[in-house]
Scaffold this motif. Structure first.
Motif, PDB file in Angstrom:
ATOM      1  N   LYS A  80      46.026  65.204  36.039  1.00  0.00           N
ATOM      2  CA  LYS A  80      45.287  66.459  36.183  1.00  0.00           C
ATOM      3  C   LYS A  80      43.810  66.157  36.278  1.00  0.00           C
ATOM      4  N   LEU A  81      43.247  66.377  37.444  1.00  0.00           N
ATOM      5  CA  LEU A  81      41.840  66.069  37.661  1.00  0.00           C
ATOM      6  C   LEU A  81      40.913  67.044  36.944  1.00  0.00           C
ATOM      7  N   LEU A  82      39.783  66.503  36.504  1.00  0.00           N
ATOM      8  CA  LEU A  82      38.699  67.286  35.916  1.00  0.00           C
ATOM      9  C   LEU A  82      37.511  67.270  36.861  1.00  0.00           C
ATOM     10  N   LEU A  83      36.624  68.245  36.692  1.00  0.00           N
ATOM     11  CA  LEU A  83      35.407  68.251  37.513  1.00  0.00           C
ATOM     12  C   LEU A  83      34.631  66.950  37.346  1.00  0.00           C
ATOM     13  N   SER A  84      34.625  66.426  36.142  1.00  0.00           N
ATOM     14  CA  SER A  84      33.859  65.211  35.846  1.00  0.00           C
ATOM     15  C   SER A  84      34.454  63.956  36.487  1.00  0.00           C
ATOM     16  N   ASP A  85      35.610  64.081  37.099  1.00  0.00           N
ATOM     17  CA  ASP A  85      36.203  62.937  37.792  1.00  0.00           C
ATOM     18  C   ASP A  85      35.605  62.733  39.182  1.00  0.00           C
ATOM     19  N   SER A  86      34.785  63.664  39.621  1.00  0.00           N
ATOM     20  CA  SER A  86      34.135  63.511  40.928  1.00  0.00           C
ATOM     21  C   SER A  86      33.265  62.266  40.951  1.00  0.00           C
ATOM     22  N   GLY A  87      33.268  61.584  42.086  1.00  0.00           N
ATOM     23  CA  GLY A  87      32.453  60.381  42.207  1.00  0.00           C
ATOM     24  C   GLY A  87      32.920  59.528  43.367  1.00  0.00           C
ATOM     25  N   PHE A  88      32.315  58.372  43.461  1.00  0.00           N
ATOM     26  CA  PHE A  88      32.645  57.403  44.501  1.00  0.00           C
ATOM     27  C   PHE A  88      33.420  56.278  43.834  1.00  0.00           C
ATOM     28  N   TYR A  89      34.666  56.086  44.255  1.00  0.00           N
ATOM     29  CA  TYR A  89      35.551  55.106  43.622  1.00  0.00           C
ATOM     30  C   TYR A  89      35.651  53.866  44.501  1.00  0.00           C
ATOM     31  N   LEU A  90      35.437  52.747  43.875  1.00  0.00           N
ATOM     32  CA  LEU A  90      35.424  51.481  44.597  1.00  0.00           C
ATOM     33  C   LEU A  90      36.455  50.535  44.017  1.00  0.00           C
ATOM     34  N   CYS A  91      37.226  49.948  44.895  1.00  0.00           N
ATOM     35  CA  CYS A  91      38.168  48.902  44.531  1.00  0.00           C
ATOM     36  C   CYS A  91      37.545  47.559  44.902  1.00  0.00           C
ATOM     37  N   ALA A  92      37.837  46.543  44.138  1.00  0.00           N
ATOM     38  CA  ALA A  92      37.297  45.220  44.433  1.00  0.00           C
ATOM     39  C   ALA A  92      38.307  44.153  44.034  1.00  0.00           C
ATOM     40  N   TRP A  93      38.166  42.966  44.644  1.00  0.00           N
ATOM     41  CA  TRP A  93      39.022  41.859  44.260  1.00  0.00           C
ATOM     42  C   TRP A  93      38.182  40.596  44.124  1.00  0.00           C
ATOM     43  N   SER A  94      38.720  39.664  43.364  1.00  0.00           N
ATOM     44  CA  SER A  94      38.087  38.354  43.263  1.00  0.00           C
ATOM     45  C   SER A  94      39.163  37.337  42.913  1.00  0.00           C
ATOM     46  N   VAL A  95      38.786  36.081  42.990  1.00  0.00           N
ATOM     47  CA  VAL A  95      39.689  35.014  42.583  1.00  0.00           C
ATOM     48  C   VAL A  95      39.058  34.258  41.425  1.00  0.00           C
ATOM     49  N   GLY A  96      39.887  33.756  40.562  1.00  0.00           N
ATOM     50  CA  GLY A  96      39.427  32.895  39.501  1.00  0.00           C
ATOM     51  C   GLY A  96      38.369  33.518  38.626  1.00  0.00           C
ATOM     52  N   GLN A  97      37.474  32.676  38.168  1.00  0.00           N
ATOM     53  CA  GLN A  97      36.442  33.107  37.250  1.00  0.00           C
ATOM     54  C   GLN A  97      35.119  32.521  37.670  1.00  0.00           C
ATOM     55  N   GLY A  98      34.092  32.941  36.941  1.00  0.00           N
ATOM     56  CA  GLY A  98      32.815  32.266  37.014  1.00  0.00           C
ATOM     57  C   GLY A  98      32.028  32.454  38.285  1.00  0.00           C
ATOM     58  N   ASN A  99      32.156  31.514  39.211  1.00  0.00           N
ATOM     59  CA  ASN A  99      31.204  31.472  40.308  1.00  0.00           C
ATOM     60  C   ASN A  99      31.434  32.487  41.406  1.00  0.00           C
ATOM     61  N   TYR A 100      32.597  33.109  41.414  1.00  0.00           N
ATOM     62  CA  TYR A 100      32.940  33.948  42.553  1.00  0.00           C
ATOM     63  C   TYR A 100      32.519  35.384  42.333  1.00  0.00           C
ATOM     64  N   GLY A 101      31.971  35.972  43.374  1.00  0.00           N
ATOM     65  CA  GLY A 101      31.650  37.392  43.325  1.00  0.00           C
ATOM     66  C   GLY A 101      32.853  38.229  43.668  1.00  0.00           C
ATOM     67  N   TYR A 102      32.660  39.510  43.730  1.00  0.00           N
ATOM     68  CA  TYR A 102      33.720  40.412  44.119  1.00  0.00           C
ATOM     69  C   TYR A 102      33.569  40.774  45.594  1.00  0.00           C
ATOM     70  N   THR A 103      34.690  41.120  46.212  1.00  0.00           N
ATOM     71  CA  THR A 103      34.669  41.745  47.527  1.00  0.00           C
ATOM     72  C   THR A 103      35.113  43.181  47.352  1.00  0.00           C
ATOM     73  N   PHE A 104      34.300  44.101  47.820  1.00  0.00           N
ATOM     74  CA  PHE A 104      34.564  45.513  47.599  1.00  0.00           C
ATOM     75  C   PHE A 104      35.210  46.161  48.813  1.00  0.00           C
ATOM     76  N   GLY A 105      36.025  47.168  48.534  1.00  0.00           N
ATOM     77  CA  GLY A 105      36.495  48.051  49.582  1.00  0.00           C
ATOM     78  C   GLY A 105      35.396  49.013  49.987  1.00  0.00           C
ATOM     79  N   SER A 106      35.713  49.854  50.954  1.00  0.00           N
ATOM     80  CA  SER A 106      34.702  50.767  51.508  1.00  0.00           C
ATOM     81  C   SER A 106      34.536  52.029  50.679  1.00  0.00           C
TER      82      SER A 106
END
Lengths: 113, 110
Positions: A80-106
């Motif tokens: 059940k959505l609330l008004l406060s759930d409005s926003g821009f939602y971003l998914c991201a992935w990465s591999v491993g730990q440490g040195n790697y950044g994330y790659t974001f969806g649009s």
């Protein structure tokens, strides 16, 4: 090459309705997956992250939940959505730990009315 | 705890001006540091990164140097363009998670 798909791009939902946002990654195995929310004029808030199938860590208590039914699929849901759930939602992935950044969806622009 | 603090915006500059966006961090270990850029209506893109002290990350004319002694990772560009208008996020990564700053909105005037 690795790609990340996130849909839908925009969504307008009434208060009290359910939500399902989907994110899939291609070209990699066993990625770490993340859901962020960016509210208007604010920074990025980490909502959930997953290091494997069925493994979900929640960063903040809220009206949302996440699931990872397959290795490269990450779903953000609400019953059940609330008004406060409005926003821009971003998914991201990465591999491993440490040195790697994330790659974001649009991103998905969610407006709850 | 671990955190990132970056200068609040918006920052407004004229085209060809010199840019600095300050970023400092607090971390319990030795993080990797990143700058991400977000153009209007889009997701975040990795701009540059540095993984250890004194490393300099660079991309598209932007640079940032990992300063362990001052726990800083300031973003600089010698001559900005209108197309650089965006929101810039400083971030650190320890283990599985990246922690982002609140973002700095940059406006470049022609």
């Amino acid at each position: 090459s690795q790609t990340i798909h996130q849909w839908p791009a925009t969504l307008v939902q009434p208060v009290g309705s359910p939500l399902s946002l989907e994110c899939t990654v291609e070209g990699t195995s066993n990625p770490n997956l993340y859901w962020y929310r960016q509210a208007a004029g604010r920074g990025l808030q980490l909502l959930f992250y997953s290091v494997g199938i069925g493994q979900i860590s929640s960063e903040v208590p809220q009206n949302l939940s996440a699931s990872r039914p397959q290795d490269r699929q990450f779903i953000l849901s609400s019953k059940k959505l609330l008004l406060s759930d409005s926003g821009f939602y971003l998914c991201a992935w990465s591999v491993g730990q440490g040195n790697y950044g994330y790659t974001f969806g649009s991103g998905t622009r969610l407006t709850v009315v | 705890g671990n955190s990132v603090t970056q200068m609040e915006g918006p920052v407004t500059l004229s085209e060809e001006a010199f840019l600095t966006i300050n970023c400092t961090y607090t971390a319990t270990g030795y993080p990797s540091l990143f700058w991400y850029v977000q153009y209007p209506g889009e997701g975040l893109q990795l701009l540059l990164k540095a993984t250890k002290a004194d490393d300099k990350g660079s991309n598209k004319g932007f640079e940032a140097t990992y300063r362990k002694e001052t726990t800083s990772f300031h973003l600089e560009k010698g001559s900005v363009q209108v197309s650089d208008s965006a929101v810039y996020f400083c971030a650190l990564r320890l283990d599985d998670k990246i922690i982002f700053g609140k973002g700095t909105r940059l406006h470049i005037l022609p």
